[in-house]
Design a protein around this motif. Structure first.
Motif, mmCIF file in Angstrom:
data_model
loop_
_atom_site.group_PDB
_atom_site.id
_atom_site.type_symbol
_atom_site.label_atom_id
_atom_site.label_comp_id
_atom_site.label_asym_id
_atom_site.label_seq_id
_atom_site.Cartn_x
_atom_site.Cartn_y
_atom_site.Cartn_z
ATOM 1 N N ILE A 51 42.566 1.565 28.746
ATOM 2 C CA ILE A 51 42.985 0.973 27.474
ATOM 3 C C ILE A 51 44.452 0.609 27.614
ATOM 4 C CG2 ILE A 51 43.449 3.238 26.409
ATOM 5 C CD1 ILE A 51 42.446 1.911 23.746
ATOM 6 N N PHE A 52 44.769 -0.625 27.289
ATOM 7 C CA PHE A 52 46.101 -1.147 27.476
ATOM 8 C C PHE A 52 46.896 -1.065 26.178
ATOM 9 C CE2 PHE A 52 45.389 -2.476 31.751
ATOM 10 C CZ PHE A 52 44.035 -2.698 31.821
ATOM 11 N N SER A 53 48.199 -1.281 26.300
ATOM 12 C CA SER A 53 49.073 -1.056 25.153
ATOM 13 C C SER A 53 48.684 -1.901 23.952
ATOM 14 C CB SER A 53 50.532 -1.316 25.542
ATOM 15 O OG SER A 53 50.683 -2.625 26.042
ATOM 16 N N GLY A 54 48.168 -3.084 24.189
ATOM 17 C CA GLY A 54 47.766 -3.947 23.084
ATOM 18 C C GLY A 54 46.387 -3.643 22.531
ATOM 19 N N GLY A 55 45.699 -2.680 23.157
ATOM 20 C CA GLY A 55 44.377 -2.292 22.680
ATOM 21 C C GLY A 55 43.226 -2.852 23.497
ATOM 22 N N THR A 56 43.517 -3.748 24.415
ATOM 23 C CA THR A 56 42.467 -4.281 25.284
ATOM 24 C C THR A 56 41.869 -3.160 26.120
ATOM 25 O OG1 THR A 56 43.636 -6.385 25.418
ATOM 26 C CG2 THR A 56 41.958 -5.979 27.080
ATOM 27 N N THR A 57 40.569 -3.227 26.349
ATOM 28 C CA THR A 57 39.892 -2.193 27.122
ATOM 29 C C THR A 57 39.176 -2.783 28.333
ATOM 30 O OG1 THR A 57 37.937 -2.368 25.715
ATOM 31 C CG2 THR A 57 39.560 -0.686 25.131
ATOM 32 N N TYR A 58 38.961 -1.914 29.297
ATOM 33 C CA TYR A 58 38.217 -2.273 30.499
ATOM 34 C C TYR A 58 37.248 -1.136 30.800
ATOM 35 C CZ TYR A 58 37.073 -2.207 35.427
ATOM 36 O OH TYR A 58 36.383 -2.121 36.617
ATOM 37 N N TYR A 59 36.048 -1.511 31.274
ATOM 38 C CA TYR A 59 35.055 -0.512 31.664
ATOM 39 C C TYR A 59 34.459 -0.868 33.021
ATOM 40 C CZ TYR A 59 35.201 0.833 26.765
ATOM 41 O OH TYR A 59 35.618 1.244 25.513
ATOM 42 N N ALA A 60 34.215 0.150 33.811
ATOM 43 C CA ALA A 60 33.460 -0.053 35.040
ATOM 44 C C ALA A 60 32.034 -0.455 34.663
ATOM 45 C CB ALA A 60 33.449 1.222 35.865
ATOM 46 N N ASP A 61 31.413 -1.240 35.492
ATOM 47 C CA ASP A 61 30.051 -1.705 35.208
ATOM 48 C C ASP A 61 29.089 -0.535 34.997
ATOM 49 O OD1 ASP A 61 30.142 -4.631 37.394
ATOM 50 O OD2 ASP A 61 30.798 -4.353 35.322
ATOM 51 N N SER A 62 29.315 0.536 35.723
ATOM 52 C CA SER A 62 28.395 1.675 35.672
ATOM 53 C C SER A 62 28.389 2.389 34.319
ATOM 54 C CB SER A 62 28.737 2.668 36.782
ATOM 55 O OG SER A 62 30.073 3.129 36.648
ATOM 56 N N ARG A 66 27.878 2.356 27.464
ATOM 57 C CA ARG A 66 27.578 3.777 27.221
ATOM 58 C C ARG A 66 28.836 4.559 26.876
ATOM 59 N NH1 ARG A 66 25.852 6.900 31.262
ATOM 60 N NH2 ARG A 66 26.865 5.670 32.916
ATOM 61 N N PHE A 67 29.960 4.183 27.446
ATOM 62 C CA PHE A 67 31.226 4.896 27.230
ATOM 63 C C PHE A 67 32.152 4.047 26.373
ATOM 64 C CE2 PHE A 67 31.337 7.608 31.402
ATOM 65 C CZ PHE A 67 30.053 8.065 31.117
ATOM 66 N N THR A 68 32.976 4.716 25.571
ATOM 67 C CA THR A 68 33.965 4.043 24.752
ATOM 68 C C THR A 68 35.307 4.752 24.887
ATOM 69 O OG1 THR A 68 32.280 3.361 23.153
ATOM 70 C CG2 THR A 68 34.586 3.232 22.453
ATOM 71 N N ILE A 69 36.321 3.999 25.282
ATOM 72 C CA ILE A 69 37.678 4.547 25.389
ATOM 73 C C ILE A 69 38.453 4.190 24.130
ATOM 74 C CG2 ILE A 69 38.601 2.506 26.581
ATOM 75 C CD1 ILE A 69 40.341 4.432 28.264
ATOM 76 N N SER A 70 39.268 5.115 23.677
ATOM 77 C CA SER A 70 40.094 4.861 22.497
ATOM 78 C C SER A 70 41.327 5.745 22.575
ATOM 79 C CB SER A 70 39.319 5.136 21.209
ATOM 80 O OG SER A 70 38.942 6.502 21.138
ATOM 81 N N LYS A 71 42.276 5.496 21.706
ATOM 82 C CA LYS A 71 43.467 6.338 21.661
ATOM 83 C C LYS A 71 43.999 6.386 20.242
ATOM 84 C CE LYS A 71 46.710 2.686 22.982
ATOM 85 N NZ LYS A 71 47.939 2.367 23.768
ATOM 86 N N ASP A 72 44.709 7.460 19.953
ATOM 87 C CA ASP A 72 45.348 7.650 18.661
ATOM 88 C C ASP A 72 46.826 7.893 18.941
ATOM 89 O OD1 ASP A 72 46.385 8.608 16.245
ATOM 90 O OD2 ASP A 72 44.498 9.569 15.696
ATOM 91 N N ASN A 73 47.629 6.855 18.761
ATOM 92 C CA ASN A 73 49.055 6.982 19.066
ATOM 93 C C ASN A 73 49.726 8.067 18.221
ATOM 94 O OD1 ASN A 73 49.011 4.979 21.040
ATOM 95 N ND2 ASN A 73 49.512 3.353 19.577
#
Length: 115
Positions: A51-62, A66-73
């Protein structure tokens, strides 16, 4: 120096869910990115999600879908919600953070998915 501490790992049956947390000892607001990596026995460490500073996310194909990344500053915490877990998701999961220079790593948390 920022300390990263993962939690939330454990043993779960295939098809189950877990939520990993990565708590930072300082502000995560200025990090360029935060990542989850994993390393299974006998395998190389691999990038799972970012998860990047602007909120953009990336996931491995695998893990996509199924997975969700998030953050709470405000809580200086990053999360990884893992659903529909498979035995091949078994690994030590590490959180990582990218400041201006270098990279911080946590100590890892074990996730074991039984079939």
């Amino acid at each position: 120096q920022v300390q990263l501490v993962e939690s939330g790992g454990g043993l779960v049956q295939a098809g189950g869910s877990l939520r990993l947390s990565c708590a930072a000892s300082g502000s995560i607001f200025s990090f360029n990115a935060m990542d989850w990596y994993r390393q299974a026995p006998g395998k190389q460490r691999e990038l799972v999600a970012s998860i990047f500073s602007g909120g953009t996310t990336y996931y491995a194909d695998s893990v996509k879908g199924r997975f969700t990344i998030s953050k709470d500053n405000a809580k200086n915490t990053m999360y990884l919600q893992m659903n529909s877990l498979k035995p091949e998701d078994t690994a030590v999961y590490y959180c990582s953070a990218v400041p201006v220079f270098g990279r911080y790593w946590g100590q890892g948390t074990q996730v074991t998915v039984s079939s």
